[in-house]
Design an enzyme around this catalytic site. Structure first.
Site, PDB file in Angstrom:
ATOM      1  CD  GLU A  83      -1.310   0.143   3.648  1.00  0.00           C
ATOM      2  OE1 GLU A  83      -1.892   1.218   3.745  1.00  0.00           O
ATOM      3  OE2 GLU A  83      -1.490  -0.818   4.414  1.00  0.00           O
ATOM      4  CB  CYS A 115      -2.675  -4.066   6.359  1.00  0.00           C
ATOM      5  SG  CYS A 115      -2.051  -2.514   6.961  1.00  0.00           S
ATOM      6  CB  THR A 156       1.425   2.462  15.131  1.00  0.00           C
ATOM      7  OG1 THR A 156       0.780   3.470  14.351  1.00  0.00           O
ATOM      8  CG2 THR A 156       0.878   2.510  16.537  1.00  0.00           C
ATOM      9  CB  SER A 205      -8.314   2.617  12.602  1.00  0.00           C
ATOM     10  OG  SER A 205      -7.458   2.663  13.720  1.00  0.00           O
ATOM     11  CG  HIS A 237      -3.008  -6.175  10.263  1.00  0.00           C
ATOM     12  ND1 HIS A 237      -1.736  -5.947   9.782  1.00  0.00           N
ATOM     13  CD2 HIS A 237      -3.575  -4.957  10.443  1.00  0.00           C
ATOM     14  CE1 HIS A 237      -1.561  -4.638   9.664  1.00  0.00           C
ATOM     15  NE2 HIS A 237      -2.654  -4.020  10.058  1.00  0.00           N
ATOM     16  CE  LYS A 246      -6.634  -1.649  21.848  1.00  0.00           C
ATOM     17  NZ  LYS A 246      -7.305  -1.221  23.081  1.00  0.00           N
ATOM     18  CG  ASN A 280       1.315  -1.419  10.655  1.00  0.00           C
ATOM     19  OD1 ASN A 280       1.373  -2.498  10.060  1.00  0.00           O
ATOM     20  ND2 ASN A 280       0.227  -0.665  10.670  1.00  0.00           N
ATOM     21  CB  SER A 312      -7.602   0.622   6.987  1.00  0.00           C
ATOM     22  OG  SER A 312      -7.233   0.496   8.328  1.00  0.00           O
TER      23      SER A 312
HETATM   24  P1  HMG Z   1      -3.271   7.155  21.276  1.00  0.00           P
HETATM   25  O1  HMG Z   1      -4.359   8.133  21.333  1.00  0.00           O
HETATM   26  O2  HMG Z   1      -1.887   7.670  21.219  1.00  0.00           O
HETATM   27  O3  HMG Z   1      -3.249   6.166  22.495  1.00  0.00           O
HETATM   28  O4  HMG Z   1      -3.559   6.250  20.018  1.00  0.00           O
HETATM   29  P2  HMG Z   1      -4.372   5.789  23.586  1.00  0.00           P
HETATM   30  O5  HMG Z   1      -4.608   6.938  24.470  1.00  0.00           O
HETATM   31  O6  HMG Z   1      -5.530   5.124  22.900  1.00  0.00           O
HETATM   32  O7  HMG Z   1      -3.516   4.710  24.400  1.00  0.00           O
HETATM   33  C1  HMG Z   1      -3.131   3.517  23.826  1.00  0.00           C
HETATM   34  C2  HMG Z   1      -3.150   2.455  24.931  1.00  0.00           C
HETATM   35  O8  HMG Z   1      -2.101   2.739  25.854  1.00  0.00           O
HETATM   36  C3  HMG Z   1      -4.435   2.462  25.754  1.00  0.00           C
HETATM   37  O9  HMG Z   1      -4.729   1.109  26.068  1.00  0.00           O
HETATM   38  C4  HMG Z   1      -4.037   3.199  27.023  1.00  0.00           C
HETATM   39  O10 HMG Z   1      -4.827   2.870  28.163  1.00  0.00           O
HETATM   40  C5  HMG Z   1      -2.608   2.726  27.178  1.00  0.00           C
HETATM   41  P3  HMG Z   1      -6.160   0.476  25.682  1.00  0.00           P
HETATM   42  O11 HMG Z   1      -7.177   1.296  26.377  1.00  0.00           O
HETATM   43  O12 HMG Z   1      -6.291   0.620  24.184  1.00  0.00           O
HETATM   44  O13 HMG Z   1      -6.050  -0.936  26.119  1.00  0.00           O
HETATM   45  N1  HMG Z   1      -1.776   3.621  27.989  1.00  0.00           N
HETATM   46  C6  HMG Z   1      -0.886   3.175  28.915  1.00  0.00           C
HETATM   47  N2  HMG Z   1      -0.564   1.926  29.312  1.00  0.00           N
HETATM   48  C7  HMG Z   1       0.401   1.798  30.256  1.00  0.00           C
HETATM   49  N3  HMG Z   1       1.038   2.869  30.833  1.00  0.00           N
HETATM   50  C8  HMG Z   1       0.748   4.134  30.453  1.00  0.00           C
HETATM   51  C9  HMG Z   1      -0.266   4.322  29.451  1.00  0.00           C
HETATM   52  N4  HMG Z   1      -0.801   5.415  28.844  1.00  0.00           N
HETATM   53  C10 HMG Z   1      -1.709   4.967  27.955  1.00  0.00           C
HETATM   54  N5  HMG Z   1       1.374   5.166  31.003  1.00  0.00           N
HETATM   55  C11 HMG Z   1      -3.518   4.544  18.387  1.00  0.00           C
HETATM   56  C12 HMG Z   1      -3.228   4.880  19.838  1.00  0.00           C
HETATM   57  C13 HMG Z   1      -3.226   3.067  18.173  1.00  0.00           C
HETATM   58  C14 HMG Z   1      -4.974   4.823  18.079  1.00  0.00           C
HETATM   59  C15 HMG Z   1      -2.591   5.407  17.489  1.00  0.00           C
HETATM   60  O14 HMG Z   1      -1.272   5.018  17.667  1.00  0.00           O
HETATM   61  C16 HMG Z   1      -2.949   5.336  16.022  1.00  0.00           C
HETATM   62  O15 HMG Z   1      -3.764   6.096  15.525  1.00  0.00           O
HETATM   63  N6  HMG Z   1      -2.277   4.401  15.257  1.00  0.00           N
HETATM   64  C17 HMG Z   1      -2.527   4.226  13.824  1.00  0.00           C
HETATM   65  C18 HMG Z   1      -3.830   3.501  13.547  1.00  0.00           C
HETATM   66  C19 HMG Z   1      -3.802   2.050  13.945  1.00  0.00           C
HETATM   67  O16 HMG Z   1      -2.770   1.443  14.113  1.00  0.00           O
HETATM   68  N7  HMG Z   1      -5.008   1.441  14.033  1.00  0.00           N
HETATM   69  C20 HMG Z   1      -5.147   0.039  14.340  1.00  0.00           C
HETATM   70  C21 HMG Z   1      -6.354  -0.615  13.690  1.00  0.00           C
HETATM   71  S1  HMG Z   1      -6.448  -0.261  11.940  1.00  0.00           S
HETATM   72  C22 HMG Z   1      -5.292  -1.321  11.191  1.00  0.00           C
HETATM   73  O17 HMG Z   1      -4.799  -2.204  11.809  1.00  0.00           O
HETATM   74  C23 HMG Z   1      -4.946  -1.048   9.770  1.00  0.00           C
HETATM   75  C24 HMG Z   1      -3.619  -0.373   9.549  1.00  0.00           C
HETATM   76  O18 HMG Z   1      -2.565  -1.291   9.739  1.00  0.00           O
HETATM   77  C25 HMG Z   1      -3.552   0.221   8.146  1.00  0.00           C
HETATM   78  C26 HMG Z   1      -3.907  -0.649   6.972  1.00  0.00           C
HETATM   79  O19 HMG Z   1      -4.719  -1.536   6.990  1.00  0.00           O
HETATM   80  O20 HMG Z   1      -3.378  -0.315   5.922  1.00  0.00           O
HETATM   81  C27 HMG Z   1      -3.363   0.771  10.513  1.00  0.00           C
END
Ligand code: HMG
Length: 391
Positions: A83, A115, A156, A205, A237, A246, A280, A312
């Site tokens: 991609e 992906c 990521t 996502s 993935h 999750k 990733n 996605s």
């Molecule tokens: P964010 O807002 O930085 O993080 O976004 P958050 O506030 O959601 O925290 C992440 C986790 O860390 C949470 O755990 C927090 O509680 C924990 P959860 O509630 O999810 O279990 N946390 C802590 N844990 C321990 N000690 C601490 C602490 N502080 C917080 N001190 C997000 C995270 C993944 C959303 C962001 O990085 C993002 O947008 N990433 C890109 C999108 C992505 O990867 N999406 C995944 C699904 S989509 C997919 O897989 C397709 C993809 O690969 C693309 C494709 O298909 O081409 C992305």
């Protein structure tokens, strides 16, 4: 005709980048508590390409050992899943075909659906071999994941390529026929042609991924698939490794099963070893999970492994494979570990410099310094043509 259950992965190899950015460096820069990265999303570092590395150089590096071991007899198709395409018309696989010296009597094509597309490539490859069991298909998944600087997605990122040789009577994994499919038009993550970083709604996502897991699993059951309890491991993935946890917890919950943490860790733990330090790798991610599983687990001969491939936008597929007895003699565990361990850690400033490096878009000649330690490099660009060379 061979039975489709005796077609699958004959060999698998991966390659990644010269550099690696530890999450401690990113956390130091943006003030994030490191546990959020290490525990919250389950990531420790991410691969960062050198200026002369891209999806083609990683793909050719991943596929080279397969061609060296098996030669090119019967190899008539190369499918390149990505991609992070480098050209709107020419398939990146054609450059790989040239770098590897593959026969001209080869069909080469590029596939895209975020992906997910390496799984489509794998299924198409199985179908081609089913039609003519004398043929073998090279499937390559290669991507560089980039989000905006200082965005939540930045933690990521990652980059890697996985090359897989699909054949009859495979040495590693037999791909089983039932597949669970799911497609829904969602805007959770996308990258318009004019951008080189992805746009993403992080929480949306995650929900879209979970919805797709549920949908693909439901269809898998309707197609006569196995029961959840039959799987020794499931390769999800992994945009970040916690996502696999999750997803599996969600699946267990949907099936009314126990969501005990130790049980989940037993099914997923081995699949995350490479992704947690590579980041990733988009299309390659689920198969990097398989590489980690095969390289680190006790003997899995005869056991069933599940695969949940998500892209996605969104498309997902759940399918299964059976590990072939004797597979361990064919693994590339040492080379895989070396590829990861040989990466050079960089600090945040060096990462920003690499992110800032851009090829000119006006056709002027631009030659790149030699940085990669891999077997192939992007030497530069001239007249809008990318110039690749062996190192
Ligand atoms: P964010 O807002 O930085 O993080 O976004 P958050 O506030 O959601 O925290 C992440 C986790 O860390 C949470 O755990 C927090 O509680 C924990 P959860 O509630 O999810 O279990 N946390 C802590 N844990 C321990 N000690 C601490 C602490 N502080 C917080 N001190 C997000 C995270 C993944 C959303 C962001 O990085 C993002 O947008 N990433 C890109 C999108 C992505 O990867 N999406 C995944 C699904 S989509 C997919 O897989 C397709 C993809 O690969 C693309 C494709 O298909 O081409 C992305």
């Amino acid at each position: 005709m061979v039975d489709s259950g005796s077609i699958g992965l004959h060999d698998l190899s991966f390659a990644t980048t010269r550099f690696v950015l530890p999450h401690t460096e990113l956390a130091r820069h943006n003030g994030t508590e490191i546990d959020k990265y290490h525990l919250g999303i389950g990531q420790r570092s991410m691969s960062v390409p050198a200026v002369d590395e891209d999806i083609v150089t990683m793909a050719a590096a991943a596929a080279r050992p397969l061609v060296a071991r098996h030669g090119t007899d019967g190899l008539r198709t190369l499918v390149f899943a990505t991609e992070t395409s480098i050209d709107q018309a020419k398939a990146a696989g054609v450059y790989v075909h040239s770098l590897l010296g593959l026969p001209s009597s080869t069909r080469v094509v590029e596939l895209k659906q975020a992906c997910y597309s390496a799984t489509a490539a794998l299924q198409f490859a199985v179908a081609l071999v089913h039609r003519d069991p004398g043929q073998r298909v090279l499937v390559i998944a290669s991507d560089v994941s980039k989000y905006d600087l200082d965005s939540p997605g930045e933690a990521t990122q990652g980059a890697a390529a996985v090359a897989m040789l699909v054949s009859a009577d495979p040495a590693l994994l037999r791909v089983e026929a039932p597949s669970g499919l799911f497609t829904a038009d969602v805007m959770d993550f996308w990258r318009p042609n004019y951008r080189d970083t992805a746009l993403v709604d992080g929480q949306e996502s995650i929900s879209a991924y979970l919805q797709a897991v549920e949908g693909a699993w439901k269809d898998y059951g309707e197609q006569g698939g196995r029961g959840l309890e039959e799987f020794t491991a499931i390769c999800y993935h992994q945009p970040f490794t916690k996502m696999a946890y999750k997803a599996h917890r969600h699946l267990l919950h949907c099936c009314g099963e126990d969501t005990d943490d130790a049980l989940i860790a037993r099914v997923l733990g081995r699949t995350t070893a490479y992704n947690s330090v590579v980041g990733n790798s988009y299309t390659a991610s689920v198969y990097l999970g398989l590489a980690a599983l095969l390289d680190t687990a006790e003997d899995l001969s005869g056991q069933a492994v599940g695969f949940l491939s998500y892209g996605s936008g969104s498309v997902a597929e759940f399918f299964a494979g059976t590990v072939v007895p004797g597979y361990r003699a064919h693994l590339r565990t040492n080379t895989h570990r070396e590829a990861i361990d040989a990466r050079e850690p960089i600090d945040y400033a060096a990462y920003r410099d690499l992110r800032g490096s851009r090829l000119p878009a006006d056709g002027t000649e631009h030659l790149l310094p030699r940085q990669t330690q891999g077997p192939y490099r992007l030497a530069g660009i001239c007249d809008h043509k990318r110039l690749y060379e062996p190192c």
